[in-house]
Motif scaffolding. Structure first.
Motif, PDB file in Angstrom:
ATOM      1  N   ILE A 101     -12.358  -0.380   3.748  1.00 56.95           N
ATOM      2  CA  ILE A 101     -11.225   0.065   2.930  1.00 56.95           C
ATOM      3  C   ILE A 101     -10.163  -1.026   2.975  1.00 56.95           C
ATOM      4  N   ASP A 102      -9.642  -1.365   1.807  1.00 58.53           N
ATOM      5  CA  ASP A 102      -8.615  -2.404   1.710  1.00 58.53           C
ATOM      6  C   ASP A 102      -7.322  -1.764   1.213  1.00 58.53           C
ATOM      7  N   ILE A 103      -6.206  -2.185   1.796  1.00 55.97           N
ATOM      8  CA  ILE A 103      -4.909  -1.660   1.353  1.00 55.97           C
ATOM      9  C   ILE A 103      -4.194  -2.735   0.546  1.00 55.97           C
ATOM     10  N   ASN A 104      -3.677  -2.326  -0.607  1.00 57.12           N
ATOM     11  CA  ASN A 104      -2.963  -3.260  -1.470  1.00 57.12           C
ATOM     12  C   ASN A 104      -1.475  -3.259  -1.137  1.00 57.12           C
ATOM     13  N   TYR A 105      -1.025  -4.371  -0.542  1.00 56.50           N
ATOM     14  CA  TYR A 105       0.403  -4.604  -0.344  1.00 56.50           C
ATOM     15  C   TYR A 105       0.823  -5.838  -1.133  1.00 56.50           C
ATOM     16  N   GLY A 106       0.135  -6.083  -2.241  1.00 51.91           N
ATOM     17  CA  GLY A 106       0.416  -7.307  -2.979  1.00 51.91           C
ATOM     18  C   GLY A 106       0.729  -7.119  -4.448  1.00 51.91           C
ATOM     19  N   CYS A 107       0.350  -5.955  -5.023  1.00 48.93           N
ATOM     20  CA  CYS A 107       0.511  -5.793  -6.468  1.00 48.93           C
ATOM     21  C   CYS A 107       1.987  -5.882  -6.855  1.00 48.93           C
ATOM     22  N   PRO A 108       2.329  -6.818  -7.780  1.00 53.32           N
ATOM     23  CA  PRO A 108       3.741  -7.029  -8.093  1.00 53.32           C
ATOM     24  C   PRO A 108       4.234  -6.226  -9.300  1.00 53.32           C
ATOM     25  N   VAL A 109       3.332  -5.552 -10.035  1.00 55.39           N
ATOM     26  CA  VAL A 109       3.760  -4.965 -11.313  1.00 55.39           C
ATOM     27  C   VAL A 109       4.731  -3.812 -11.085  1.00 55.39           C
ATOM     28  N   LYS A 110       5.617  -3.658 -12.071  1.00 52.53           N
ATOM     29  CA  LYS A 110       6.734  -2.721 -11.917  1.00 52.53           C
ATOM     30  C   LYS A 110       6.317  -1.303 -11.571  1.00 52.53           C
ATOM     31  N   ASN A 111       5.338  -0.767 -12.329  1.00 53.76           N
ATOM     32  CA  ASN A 111       5.043   0.659 -12.109  1.00 53.76           C
ATOM     33  C   ASN A 111       4.343   0.919 -10.780  1.00 53.76           C
ATOM     34  N   VAL A 112       4.008  -0.143 -10.047  1.00 55.74           N
ATOM     35  CA  VAL A 112       3.492   0.020  -8.674  1.00 55.74           C
ATOM     36  C   VAL A 112       4.599  -0.324  -7.672  1.00 55.74           C
ATOM     37  N   ALA A 113       5.117  -1.551  -7.787  1.00 53.93           N
ATOM     38  CA  ALA A 113       6.094  -2.034  -6.799  1.00 53.93           C
ATOM     39  C   ALA A 113       7.409  -1.255  -6.860  1.00 53.93           C
ATOM     40  N   CYS A 114       7.800  -0.803  -8.039  1.00 53.90           N
ATOM     41  CA  CYS A 114       9.080  -0.096  -8.144  1.00 53.90           C
ATOM     42  C   CYS A 114       8.956   1.376  -7.776  1.00 53.90           C
ATOM     43  N   ARG A 115       7.728   1.785  -7.470  1.00 54.69           N
ATOM     44  CA  ARG A 115       7.548   3.152  -6.967  1.00 54.69           C
ATOM     45  C   ARG A 115       7.281   3.142  -5.468  1.00 54.69           C
ATOM     46  N   GLY A 116       7.597   2.017  -4.838  1.00 49.06           N
ATOM     47  CA  GLY A 116       7.473   1.960  -3.385  1.00 49.06           C
ATOM     48  C   GLY A 116       6.078   1.661  -2.873  1.00 49.06           C
ATOM     49  N   ALA A 117       5.178   1.203  -3.761  1.00 51.22           N
ATOM     50  CA  ALA A 117       3.808   0.885  -3.344  1.00 51.22           C
ATOM     51  C   ALA A 117       3.551  -0.607  -3.551  1.00 51.22           C
ATOM     52  N   GLY A 118       2.310  -1.051  -3.270  1.00 52.50           N
ATOM     53  CA  GLY A 118       1.957  -2.451  -3.500  1.00 52.50           C
ATOM     54  C   GLY A 118       2.881  -3.395  -2.745  1.00 52.50           C
ATOM     55  N   ALA A 119       3.363  -4.426  -3.450  1.00 49.87           N
ATOM     56  CA  ALA A 119       4.194  -5.453  -2.820  1.00 49.87           C
ATOM     57  C   ALA A 119       5.534  -4.916  -2.329  1.00 49.87           C
ATOM     58  N   SER A 120       5.924  -3.752  -2.814  1.00 47.89           N
ATOM     59  CA  SER A 120       7.184  -3.157  -2.384  1.00 47.89           C
ATOM     60  C   SER A 120       7.266  -3.000  -0.871  1.00 47.89           C
ATOM     61  N   LEU A 121       6.118  -2.752  -0.233  1.00 48.37           N
ATOM     62  CA  LEU A 121       6.107  -2.544   1.226  1.00 48.37           C
ATOM     63  C   LEU A 121       6.506  -3.803   1.988  1.00 48.37           C
ATOM     64  N   LEU A 122       6.493  -4.968   1.306  1.00 50.50           N
ATOM     65  CA  LEU A 122       6.948  -6.202   1.952  1.00 50.50           C
ATOM     66  C   LEU A 122       8.449  -6.147   2.257  1.00 50.50           C
ATOM     67  N   GLN A 123       9.136  -5.160   1.697  1.00 46.57           N
ATOM     68  CA  GLN A 123      10.566  -4.982   1.988  1.00 46.57           C
ATOM     69  C   GLN A 123      10.788  -4.041   3.174  1.00 46.57           C
ATOM     70  N   ASP A 124       9.715  -3.445   3.661  1.00 51.44           N
ATOM     71  CA  ASP A 124       9.843  -2.485   4.758  1.00 51.44           C
ATOM     72  C   ASP A 124       8.606  -2.608   5.658  1.00 51.44           C
ATOM     73  N   ILE A 125       8.628  -3.624   6.524  1.00 54.21           N
ATOM     74  CA  ILE A 125       7.448  -3.931   7.336  1.00 54.21           C
ATOM     75  C   ILE A 125       7.136  -2.788   8.305  1.00 54.21           C
ATOM     76  N   ASP A 126       8.162  -2.117   8.804  1.00 59.53           N
ATOM     77  CA  ASP A 126       7.911  -0.994   9.725  1.00 59.53           C
ATOM     78  C   ASP A 126       7.083   0.096   9.023  1.00 59.53           C
ATOM     79  N   LYS A 127       7.452   0.403   7.773  1.00 54.24           N
ATOM     80  CA  LYS A 127       6.707   1.415   7.017  1.00 54.24           C
ATOM     81  C   LYS A 127       5.286   0.919   6.720  1.00 54.24           C
ATOM     82  N   MET A 128       5.173  -0.370   6.388  1.00 55.85           N
ATOM     83  CA  MET A 128       3.855  -0.957   6.124  1.00 55.85           C
ATOM     84  C   MET A 128       2.958  -0.800   7.354  1.00 55.85           C
ATOM     85  N   VAL A 129       3.513  -1.066   8.526  1.00 53.95           N
ATOM     86  CA  VAL A 129       2.745  -0.962   9.774  1.00 53.95           C
ATOM     87  C   VAL A 129       2.335   0.493  10.016  1.00 53.95           C
ATOM     88  N   ALA A 130       3.275   1.400   9.811  1.00 48.91           N
ATOM     89  CA  ALA A 130       2.976   2.829  10.030  1.00 48.91           C
ATOM     90  C   ALA A 130       1.898   3.313   9.058  1.00 48.91           C
TER      91      ALA A 130
END
Length: 331
Positions: free
Chosen positions: A98-127
């Motif tokens: 299973i792979d987790i996407n923390y890289g997708c930059p597109v608005k409807n993913v990143a602006c909903r707190g998913a994908g690359a958005s998690l790069l702004q909250d490493i603690d949440k990404m780790v959890a």
């Protein structure tokens, strides 16, 4: 030395991976890439929310086939509990990882707190990653970027902390989220992650690999364990066999003939119809024709025909015409 993900996935000496691409890396496309020697593939990314709601589109993306192995299912989401639940659903589909996407930059993913958005909250990404790792018996890997923007390039911290909670490999796209797909990918930070003595898991580089020369040069220069190829494979699955041939012999393989392009395009179309049904299979194939025949002079008329036709036999007729007319011209 072989590159291994977890205990059981052996990818050989220097694997080539197919990047997960939305609306591209579905089973028909993966089939033609597998035929051309790709070592590991991923599904299109799948929304954890969609899986939990049992949305048909998300569920269909779980379809994997034996010949595709090793294959990973990639998920994304913003809610930790939903990501945990969706990793259980994915595990039941029996992928290899299973792979987790923390890289997708597109608005409807990143602006909903998913994908690359998690790069702004490493603690949440780790959890979130920890929850997924604990919810599945499969190896978990991650795909991410260098950081959110130039002032927050935190991939070094990401690599260490995610390794510490049990991920088995990390793929890094050499851009920040702010860059989207613009500018040049910077692989020097990927190399720094790989050189970090604390990082023991395989590190795969991604971004801008579009030629055999670049793949060979960057393999040496950036010291990665393997290369992930995305956009350069669209309409050109031959890139995998060409890179492998170059690695093995130091020589460039001849590009595909017109007849080969037609044949692979036909296979892709056939698989598309088998998987999606006539109407959707034909409709969704339209985005691929221009790429399969890129660089052929005076092709517009044929492309227009291909995207207008709705019957398999009519499309095959045009493909045969292309093969006949352009092969003659090239000869």
């Amino acid at each position: 030395m072989s590159v291994k993900i977890g205990e059981h996935i052996d990818l050989g000496e220097f694997p080539l991976l197919l990047a997960p691409m939305e609306d591209v890396s579905d089973p028909p496309f993966r089939f033609v890439c597998k035929q051309n020697g790709v070592d590991m593939m991923y599904t299109e990314f799948i929304s954890s929310e969609g899986l939990i709601r049992d949305a048909a589109k998300s569920r269909q993306k779980l379809d994997i086939f034996e010949y595709e192995r090793p294959i990973g299912i990639q998920i994304f989401g913003s809610d930790i509990e939903h990501m945990r639940q969706s990793s259980e659903i994915c595990s039941a589909a029996n992928p290899d990882l299973i792979d987790i996407n923390y890289g997708c930059p597109v608005k409807n993913v990143a602006c909903r707190g998913a994908g690359a958005s998690l790069l702004q909250d490493i603690d949440k990404m780790v959890a979130m990653t920890k929850a997924v790792v604990e919810a599945t018996h499969l190896p978990v890997t991650v795909k991410t970027r260098l950081g959110w923007d130039d002032s927050t390039k935190n991939v070094y911290e990401v690599a260490e902390r995610l390794q510490d909670i049990g991920i088995k490999a990390l793929s890094i796209h050499g851009r920040t989220r702010a860059q989207m797909y613009k500018g040049q990918a910077d692989w020097s930070m990927i190399r720094d992650v790989k050189r970090n003595p604390r990082v023991k898991i395989p590190i795969f580089g991604n971004g801008d690999v579009d030629s055999v020369e670049k793949a060979a040069a960057w393999r040496q220069e950036y010291e990665v364990d393997g290369i992930m190829i995305g956009r350069a494979s669209i309409g050109y699955p031959w890139i995998f066999r060409e890179v492998k041939h170059f690695f093995a012999t130091g020589e460039r393989l001849e590009g595909p003939t017109i007849a080969e392009r037609v044949e692979v395009c036909r296979t892709h179309l056939t698989k598309s119809i088998e998987w999606k049904g006539d109407k959707t299979g034909i409709f969704e194939m339209r985005r691929h024709y221009a790429n399969y025949f890129k660089g052929i002079p005076n092709f517009k008329e044929y492309r227009m025909k291909l995207v207008e036709l709705m019957q398999f036999d009519d499309i095959i007729e045009v493909l045969e015409e292309i093969k006949h007319n352009f092969t003659e011209e090239v000869a």
